[in-house]
Design a protein around this motif. Structure first.
Motif, PDB file in Angstrom:
ATOM      1  N   TYR A  37     -31.199 -68.063 -26.516  1.00 48.10           N
ATOM      2  CA  TYR A  37     -31.558 -66.817 -27.172  1.00 48.10           C
ATOM      3  C   TYR A  37     -30.898 -66.776 -28.540  1.00 48.10           C
ATOM      4  N   LYS A  38     -31.590 -66.138 -29.471  1.00 45.69           N
ATOM      5  CA  LYS A  38     -31.092 -65.979 -30.832  1.00 45.69           C
ATOM      6  C   LYS A  38     -30.859 -64.500 -31.090  1.00 45.69           C
ATOM      7  N   ARG A  43     -29.492 -57.559 -34.490  1.00 44.76           N
ATOM      8  CA  ARG A  43     -29.013 -57.431 -33.105  1.00 44.76           C
ATOM      9  C   ARG A  43     -30.109 -57.614 -32.062  1.00 44.76           C
ATOM     10  N   GLN A  44     -31.342 -57.771 -32.491  1.00 40.49           N
ATOM     11  CA  GLN A  44     -32.435 -57.919 -31.543  1.00 40.49           C
ATOM     12  C   GLN A  44     -32.452 -59.335 -30.977  1.00 40.49           C
ATOM     13  N   MET A  45     -32.209 -59.465 -29.713  1.00 40.44           N
ATOM     14  CA  MET A  45     -32.186 -60.777 -29.062  1.00 40.44           C
ATOM     15  C   MET A  45     -33.616 -61.305 -28.918  1.00 40.44           C
ATOM     16  N   ILE A  46     -33.785 -62.570 -29.264  1.00 36.75           N
ATOM     17  CA  ILE A  46     -35.109 -63.191 -29.247  1.00 36.75           C
ATOM     18  C   ILE A  46     -35.021 -64.486 -28.450  1.00 36.75           C
ATOM     19  N   ALA A  87     -30.234 -68.386 -39.441  1.00 32.87           N
ATOM     20  CA  ALA A  87     -28.847 -67.914 -39.356  1.00 32.87           C
ATOM     21  C   ALA A  87     -28.759 -66.776 -38.343  1.00 32.87           C
ATOM     22  N   ALA A  88     -27.931 -66.962 -37.331  1.00 31.56           N
ATOM     23  CA  ALA A  88     -27.851 -65.994 -36.226  1.00 31.56           C
ATOM     24  C   ALA A  88     -26.778 -66.442 -35.262  1.00 31.56           C
ATOM     25  N   MET A  89     -26.545 -65.609 -34.260  1.00 34.10           N
ATOM     26  CA  MET A  89     -25.742 -66.000 -33.097  1.00 34.10           C
ATOM     27  C   MET A  89     -26.702 -66.549 -32.062  1.00 34.10           C
ATOM     28  N   TYR A  90     -26.363 -67.709 -31.510  1.00 31.90           N
ATOM     29  CA  TYR A  90     -27.202 -68.326 -30.491  1.00 31.90           C
ATOM     30  C   TYR A  90     -26.464 -68.331 -29.155  1.00 31.90           C
TER      31      TYR A  90
END
Lengths: 117, 111
Positions: A37-38, A43-46, A87-90
């Motif tokens: 998930y990204k 903040r929206q998890m994808i 660019a994100a939290m994975y």
């Protein structure tokens, strides 16, 4: 108990380059699902990609692919041709299906990916 | 377009207050989840529900309760908020064999 480990708190990649994010997990189950998930700054998890444990073929979604090594309990994510929008939290996640028909997701601690222009 | 809606994006409460976090999904999903997200700890499951009025404890249920009176709504309740409950709270829903759909999170600060 199942655990998911992401050993890289932060990674950087140059735009257009390739980066691999690591994930290992521990389980005694033979059937399960794995996910990446990204979470961008919004903040929206994808959902990025999903892998069924019974499938030997590695999942691929456009520039995203996984290297699933069931025996080693490893599930890494490769991002090719990195873009600024990557660019994100994975988060790596494991889903355990219970006999009751319900299931639980267990998440890793996340890897923050920075993409350098 | 599928949607999971959390009632507040930011919330500030006082220690000892009773706090309600609301989550609504419009996809007729059976399963709904509440997670807490903290830096360095990832997402940790607080509670989940697999049907109306059915709930199951997750990994960190202490200090929390939940309510699911209608299929589309799953509420997280902090009976007496404490400063260590300051966190990001994420709601998610799914149907069987489907991916998780997440809300955009509620950043709760307890002062």
């Amino acid at each position: 108990a199942q655990t998911v480990t992401q050993s890289q708190p932060e990674m950087s990649v140059q735009e257009a380059e390739t980066v691999t994010l690591s994930c290992t997990y521990d389980t005694s189950e033979s059937d399960y699902y794995l996910f990446w998930y990204k979470q961008p700054p919004s903040r929206q998890m994808i959902l990025v990609i999903r892998q069924e444990a019974y499938k030997q073929q590695n999942a691929t979604e456009n520039r995203f692919s996984v290297n699933f090594q069931k025996a080693a309990k490893s599930f890494s994510l490769k991002i090719s041709d990195s873009q600024l929008g990557d660019a994100a939290m994975y988060f790596c996640a494991y889903r355990r299906d219970k006999l009751s028909g319900t299931y639980k997701y267990i998440f890793g601690t996340g890897t923050r990916l920075k993409v350098l222009a | 377009d599928v949607k999971v809606t959390q009632s507040s994006r930011y919330l500030v409460k006082r220690t000892g207050e009773k706090v309600f976090l609301e989550c609504v999904q419009d996809m007729d999903h059976e399963n709904m989840f509440w997670y807490r997200q903290d830096p360095g700890l990832g997402l940790r499951l607080i509670y989940f529900s697999y049907d109306v009025k059915m709930k199951e404890k997750g990994d960190i249920p202490e200090g929390y309760s939940v309510s699911r009176e209608k299929k589309e709504r799953f509420s997280l309740i902090l009976e007496s908020a404490s400063t260590n409950q300051t966190s990001m709270y994420l709601c998610a829903s799914s149907s069987y064999n489907e991916k998780l759909f997440f809300g955009s999170g509620t950043q709760l600060s307890v002062l």
